[in-house]
Design a protein around this motif. Structure first.
Motif, PDB file in Angstrom:
ATOM      1  N   GLU A 256       0.838  -1.190   0.000  1.00 27.19           N
ATOM      2  CA  GLU A 256       0.000   0.000   0.000  1.00 27.19           C
ATOM      3  C   GLU A 256       0.882   1.251   0.000  1.00 27.19           C
ATOM      4  O   GLU A 256       2.043   1.203   0.418  1.00 27.19           O
ATOM      5  CB  GLU A 256      -0.912   0.019   1.233  1.00 27.19           C
ATOM      6  N   GLY A 260      -2.685   6.425  -1.205  1.00 27.16           N
ATOM      7  CA  GLY A 260      -3.856   5.660  -1.595  1.00 27.16           C
ATOM      8  C   GLY A 260      -3.781   5.006  -2.954  1.00 27.16           C
ATOM      9  O   GLY A 260      -4.782   4.450  -3.429  1.00 27.16           O
ATOM     10  N   THR A 261      -2.617   5.021  -3.587  1.00 27.85           N
ATOM     11  CA  THR A 261      -2.497   4.437  -4.926  1.00 27.85           C
ATOM     12  C   THR A 261      -1.846   3.054  -4.913  1.00 27.85           C
ATOM     13  O   THR A 261      -1.538   2.511  -5.975  1.00 27.85           O
ATOM     14  CB  THR A 261      -1.682   5.364  -5.849  1.00 27.85           C
ATOM     15  N   TYR A 263      -1.609  -1.163  -3.498  1.00 27.83           N
ATOM     16  CA  TYR A 263      -2.489  -2.322  -3.664  1.00 27.83           C
ATOM     17  C   TYR A 263      -2.275  -3.280  -2.493  1.00 27.83           C
ATOM     18  O   TYR A 263      -1.261  -3.188  -1.806  1.00 27.83           O
ATOM     19  CB  TYR A 263      -2.215  -3.022  -5.011  1.00 27.83           C
ATOM     20  N   ARG A 266      -5.867  -0.191  -1.686  1.00 27.19           N
ATOM     21  CA  ARG A 266      -5.771   1.260  -1.890  1.00 27.19           C
ATOM     22  C   ARG A 266      -6.026   2.031  -0.589  1.00 27.19           C
ATOM     23  O   ARG A 266      -6.711   3.056  -0.564  1.00 27.19           O
ATOM     24  CB  ARG A 266      -6.738   1.712  -2.985  1.00 27.19           C
ATOM     25  N   ARG A 268      -4.919   4.457   2.535  1.00 25.43           N
ATOM     26  CA  ARG A 268      -4.093   5.656   2.542  1.00 25.43           C
ATOM     27  C   ARG A 268      -3.751   6.063   3.969  1.00 25.43           C
ATOM     28  O   ARG A 268      -4.506   5.810   4.908  1.00 25.43           O
ATOM     29  CB  ARG A 268      -4.778   6.821   1.819  1.00 25.43           C
TER      30      ARG A 268
END
Length: 336
Positions: A256, A260-261, A263, A266, A268
């Motif tokens: 992660e 928030g981009t 995996y 996602r 954050r």
């Protein structure tokens, strides 16, 4: 120390599956009484007459249950319990305080020392046998889970063994993750969880085809979609373990990003578990400075620059500062 094996075969060889009970009391008659009460159980019973003797016996041959008198001359039962629970070999061994003390503060003191249960003197035979059976079953469960954990670690190492370029990667990540966790204020069981979780963080790669895992070059889009499944696979592999929650937090979320981009979920910022944020930095740094079939590893300074550039977007900014300022600096000083 006196010992007796009620279930030994001829020749005195103890069956491998037989559990051990250690009785600790400075009054021999008390140990003899408890030994007689436990005759109905299929277990080895040994005894010690002092705290020092008990610790020596426990560390030499770890018991599955300790029945411990609280009041003994020299080292008392509270201190014996503390030392047993602080040791790697006996930390999961149930300890029952057998005592005539009835004050609440004494029981609190025993709990603070790590005692799992109490028996009041004079000891009732039925109560003793029932509690001993329950705690021995609990210890057997712990042992099976510990064995499972060792299997998981072995499986994780087979992932590394497939690729000479990643050999010892998880050991380095585990060591640096534990160091960073200490800097972040983690202690005790949390430190153990992060050290083990970091060591097996890539175990999900067992479910990735070798054609993708060992590809001697950058992955294409379809291959990346396959590779990105490994955190989910890994979290499923460790699900049966007793500390699955702590391990899964690391294994599932170490890719992660704080913006928030990342995996697979996602997440954050602080939504990402602290342990996963720690492992992500250590994993990222080690990957950058390690050689790959398609590129040379970056220099230490180049990797540090990448970490700084990604602080606050890819990685936790405060942890990046701690990693660079504390963990890497200490490592460099040790190398001088």
């Amino acid at each position: 120390m006196n010992s007796e094996d009620d279930s030994a075969q001829s020749g005195g060889v103890r069956a491998v599956s037989t559990q051990r009970v250690l009785l600790v009391d400075d009054v021999p008659a008390n140990n003899q009484l408890l030994r007689a009460y436990l005759q109905s159980l299929d277990c080895d019973v040994s005894s010690a007459g002092s705290g020092e003797e008990a610790l020596e016996a426990a560390f030499q041959s770890p018991p599955d249950l300790v029945l411990l008198d609280a009041q003994m001359p020299g080292m008392d039962g509270f201190e014996v319990c503390r030392r047993l629970k602080a040791s790697a070999v006996c930390r999961l061994t149930p300890v029952v305080m057998v005592t005539s003390l009835t004050a609440v503060e004494d029981r609190v003191k025993a709990l603070e020392a790590g005692a799992d249960d109490f028996l009041s003197k004079p000891v009732d035979r039925v109560e003793l046998v029932t509690r001993a059976q329950t705690l021995l079953r609990l210890k057997a469960t712990y042992d099976r889970l510990e064995d499972s954990q060792q299997v998981i670690l072995t499986l994780a190492r087979t992932v590394e063994a497939k690729d000479k370029y990643t050999e010892a990667h998880t050991a380095r990540v585990a060591a640096s993750s534990e160091a960073l966790a200490r800097c972040a204020g983690l202690k005790g069981a949390d430190l153990e969880s992060i050290a083990f979780g970091a060591a097996v963080h890539d175990i999900g790669k067992l479910g990735i085809p070798d054609a993708v895992l060992l590809k001697p070059g950058p992955l294409n889009v379809d291959e990346w979609l396959i590779m990105r499944q490994h955190p989910l696979i890994g979290a499923e592999i460790v699900r049966p373990l007793r500390n699955a929650g702590a391990l899964s937090a690391i294994i599932r979320h170490h890719h992660e990003r704080v913006d928030g981009t990342g995996y697979p979920d996602r997440l954050r910022g602080k939504e990402i578990p602290l342990t996963a944020r720690i492992v992500a930095i250590c994993d990222g740094y080690d990957a950058m400075v390690s050689d790959r079939p398609y590129r040379r590893g970056r220099s230490r300074q180049e990797a540090v620059d990448v970490l700084r550039d990604g602080a606050g977007t890819h990685w936790d900014a405060d942890l990046v500062d701690e990693f660079i300022g504390s963990v890497l600096d200490r490592r460099r000083l040790r190398a001088v």
